[in-house]
Write an enzyme that holds these catalytic residues in place. Structure first.
Site, PDB file in Angstrom:
ATOM      1  N   ASP A  48       7.125  -7.219   4.435  1.00  0.00           N
ATOM      2  CA  ASP A  48       7.596  -7.671   3.043  1.00  0.00           C
ATOM      3  C   ASP A  48       8.744  -8.357   2.930  1.00  0.00           C
ATOM      4  O   ASP A  48       8.872  -9.604   2.422  1.00  0.00           O
ATOM      5  CB  ASP A  48       7.607  -6.345   1.926  1.00  0.00           C
ATOM      6  CG  ASP A  48       6.128  -6.072   1.799  1.00  0.00           C
ATOM      7  OD1 ASP A  48       4.923  -6.587   2.117  1.00  0.00           O
ATOM      8  OD2 ASP A  48       6.062  -4.592   1.318  1.00  0.00           O
ATOM      9  N   GLN A  71       8.623  -1.875   3.934  1.00  0.00           N
ATOM     10  CA  GLN A  71       7.337  -1.756   3.089  1.00  0.00           C
ATOM     11  C   GLN A  71       7.857  -1.438   1.702  1.00  0.00           C
ATOM     12  O   GLN A  71       8.415  -0.450   1.466  1.00  0.00           O
ATOM     13  CB  GLN A  71       6.417  -1.021   3.621  1.00  0.00           C
ATOM     14  CG  GLN A  71       5.276  -0.710   2.781  1.00  0.00           C
ATOM     15  CD  GLN A  71       4.020  -0.035   3.261  1.00  0.00           C
ATOM     16  OE1 GLN A  71       3.249   0.451   2.832  1.00  0.00           O
ATOM     17  NE2 GLN A  71       3.681  -0.157   4.662  1.00  0.00           N
ATOM     18  N   ILE A  72       7.368  -2.334   0.827  1.00  0.00           N
ATOM     19  CA  ILE A  72       7.843  -2.370  -0.668  1.00  0.00           C
ATOM     20  C   ILE A  72       6.780  -1.949  -1.570  1.00  0.00           C
ATOM     21  O   ILE A  72       5.843  -2.553  -1.688  1.00  0.00           O
ATOM     22  CB  ILE A  72       8.462  -3.607  -1.011  1.00  0.00           C
ATOM     23  CG1 ILE A  72       9.677  -3.781  -0.266  1.00  0.00           C
ATOM     24  CG2 ILE A  72       8.943  -3.430  -2.576  1.00  0.00           C
ATOM     25  CD1 ILE A  72      10.219  -5.210  -0.661  1.00  0.00           C
ATOM     26  N   LYS A  73       6.938  -0.474  -2.279  1.00  0.00           N
ATOM     27  CA  LYS A  73       5.821   0.104  -3.119  1.00  0.00           C
ATOM     28  C   LYS A  73       6.402   0.051  -4.416  1.00  0.00           C
ATOM     29  O   LYS A  73       7.183   0.917  -4.877  1.00  0.00           O
ATOM     30  CB  LYS A  73       5.439   1.249  -2.529  1.00  0.00           C
ATOM     31  CG  LYS A  73       4.530   1.030  -1.321  1.00  0.00           C
ATOM     32  CD  LYS A  73       3.314   0.004  -1.527  1.00  0.00           C
ATOM     33  CE  LYS A  73       2.634  -0.348  -0.304  1.00  0.00           C
ATOM     34  NZ  LYS A  73       1.350  -1.089  -0.570  1.00  0.00           N
TER      35      LYS A  73
END
Length: 505
Positions: A48, A71-73
């Protein structure tokens, strides 16, 4: 359907803002960031945002980090919780086939061993889950030495190792260690609004235009999409400057420059890799003296930390009588800084204060006092000693924990003074710098009145408050001294109570 569309927009904007939060470091003169990549080729699920450092940066542990893969949530609500077992479930990262650990295993095979992999999420780790004890309060990295603690698979940490090892079909713990070292779990990350405020602050420091807080839109969200449209996935300093020039983002230099010298003291590491605007020679890094938020074995607050802080501040004051002070540091260090830059020092200090509404600069004249309440102050007689304890409850309630500590450790305290906000504790209880300074003066005046007949009585200060308030309180050290400031084990990774830090006399 409409709600799902809005959620998707917000998720895209969140990822864009994490990108800008890192990309703007390219324009800061003393940053180690040399390239930031947005949704381009990288290890699957960790592509990301990719940040490359040169020279590599120091984090927890002996090895320096050359690159960080995110990793972006983002989630609509912040009530979600997760634990170590979720790392074995594909749906935790919105996938069908591969879990977070499987993607991490694949990524580890593809990139340098000096790389770090970061899960950045607005969800929080479950209370009581073993994962909570494995995440560094210093910089959110996985505490590998705690996971591989030499216990059997039946132990608390052994169950985590067994779960992850069997999920990845690994033969032993050495193979698991090779996969998870360098994993970073940043939970409960900033909100969209907080990211917006932080980007505006960095834009100001970098000399490009910030966005009006009153506007409904945020231009940098759309600019991130335009980068993708133009296939400008990877930016270095030169290409970002060119893009900013093309988009009219470069700010004209003011004929009246800001004469405040940015100065930083950092005793622990947060999620961000850089301190906005502070040059290395104007930054005091104390992170080698601490492990997470706790003193390293063999270190002492009074002997090892206090002289470093005092020498540093007295040196920077010779450079400028106007300071913009950034305190990524313990409350005790904020208080100590106030004692050095006291009211009669002749130094004008602006404070960079972080909180739920983002990062703001607090000033003694920011007209915030009219927006805030005063402390409700209660006195409680405890015994026949001569010492006094002050419990300051702004961000968290403290009175009951202080009372228990006094009973167990400080029988010589005769009086407990509890200072609490009328609306109860909260992260937004203080409106700004002027309000914080007024509250500090209120505490100081009350302490002076109580000590009137016994000026040598020791005051024990137990704070749960923003560092800015502690700084302003430290400026009143003549009214408070002799006093001792205490640190609380908020991470609950050590003694789960208070520890004395500095004796100010």
């Amino acid at each position: 359907m409409a709600d799902a569309t809005v959620a998707r927009w917000h998720g895209d904007n969140y990822q864009a803002r994490v990108f800008w939060e890192n990309a703007l470091n390219l324009l800061l003169p003393h940053s180690c960031v040399v390239e930031v990549t947005f949704e381009a080729d990288g290890p699957k699920a960790f592509d990301d945002v990719i940040v490359t450092y040169d020279p590599p940066v120091a984090r927890s542990g002996p090895n320096r980090i050359s690159a960080e893969y995110h990793q972006i949530k983002w989630h609509v609500e912040t009530g979600g919780r997760f634990g170590y077992k979720n790392f074995t479930k594909p749906d935790f990262i919105g996938a069908r086939s591969f879990s977070l650990l499987e993607r991490l295993q694949q990524a580890r095979r593809a990139v340098s061993t000096s790389a770090q992999f970061t899960l950045l999420t607005t969800y929080r780790i479950k209370d009581g889950d073993p994962l909570a004890a494995l995440i560094s309060g210093n910089d959110k990295t996985l505490l590998v030495e705690r996971l591989f603690d030499g216990t059997t698979d039946r132990s608390r940490m052994g169950k985590v190792r067994k779960c992850w090892r069997e999920h990845l079909d690994l033969e032993d713990d050495d193979q698991l260690r090779a996969v998870v070292h360098g994993l970073r779990v940043v939970d409960s990350h900033r909100s969209l609004r907080e990211l917006r405020d932080h980007i505006n602050l960095k834009a100001e420091a970098a000399g490009i235009l910030s966005c009006n807080a009153a506007d409904s839109d945020f231009r940098y969200d759309e600019l991130a999409r335009q980068l993708k449209v133009r296939k400008l996935y990877a930016l270095n300093r030169q290409s970002l400057m060119q893009f900013c020039e093309e988009e009219g983002l470069l700010k004209e230099r003011s004929t009246a420059p800001d004469n405040f010298l940015p100065v930083a003291i950092r005793s622990f590491l947060g999620p961000a890799a850089d301190i906005v605007g502070a040059a290395p020679e104007d930054t005091l890094l104390l992170t080698d003296d601490f492990r997470q938020r706790y003193l390293q074995e063999g270190r002492e607050w009074q002997r090892d930390i206090r002289p470093k802080v005092e020498r540093f501040l007295r040196a920077v004051v010779k450079k400028s009588a106007k300071l913009r002070l950034i305190l990524d540091a313990h409350a005790s260090i904020a208080f100590l800084a106030g004692t050095v830059l006291h009211l009669k020092s002749g130094v004008e200090t602006h404070l960079v204060q972080k909180g739920r509404v983002g990062t703001r600069t607090w000033r003694i004249d920011d007209d915030s006092d009219a927006k805030g309440d005063r402390f409700e102050i209660e006195e409680e007689q405890l015994g026949k000693g001569r010492d006094i304890a002050i419990a300051i409850s702004v961000s968290q309630p403290t009175a009951s924990q202080v009372r228990a500590y006094l009973a167990a450790k400080l029988p010589g305290v005769s009086k407990l003074i509890s200072c609490s906000m009328p609306t109860g504790p909260g992260q937004r209880s203080i409106a700004g710098g002027e309000h914080a300074a007024t509250l500090a003066e209120q505490i100081s005046n009350h302490a002076r009145a109580v000590k009137e007949y016994d000026p040598d009585a020791v005051i024990h200060v137990f704070p749960a408050a923003p560092n800015s308030l502690l700084f302003y309180l430290g400026q009143h050290d003549q009214a408070m001294a002799p006093c001792i400031v205490y640190e609380f084990d908020f991470d609950r990774q050590a003694n789960k109570t208070y520890q004395p830090s500095f004796m100010i006399d």
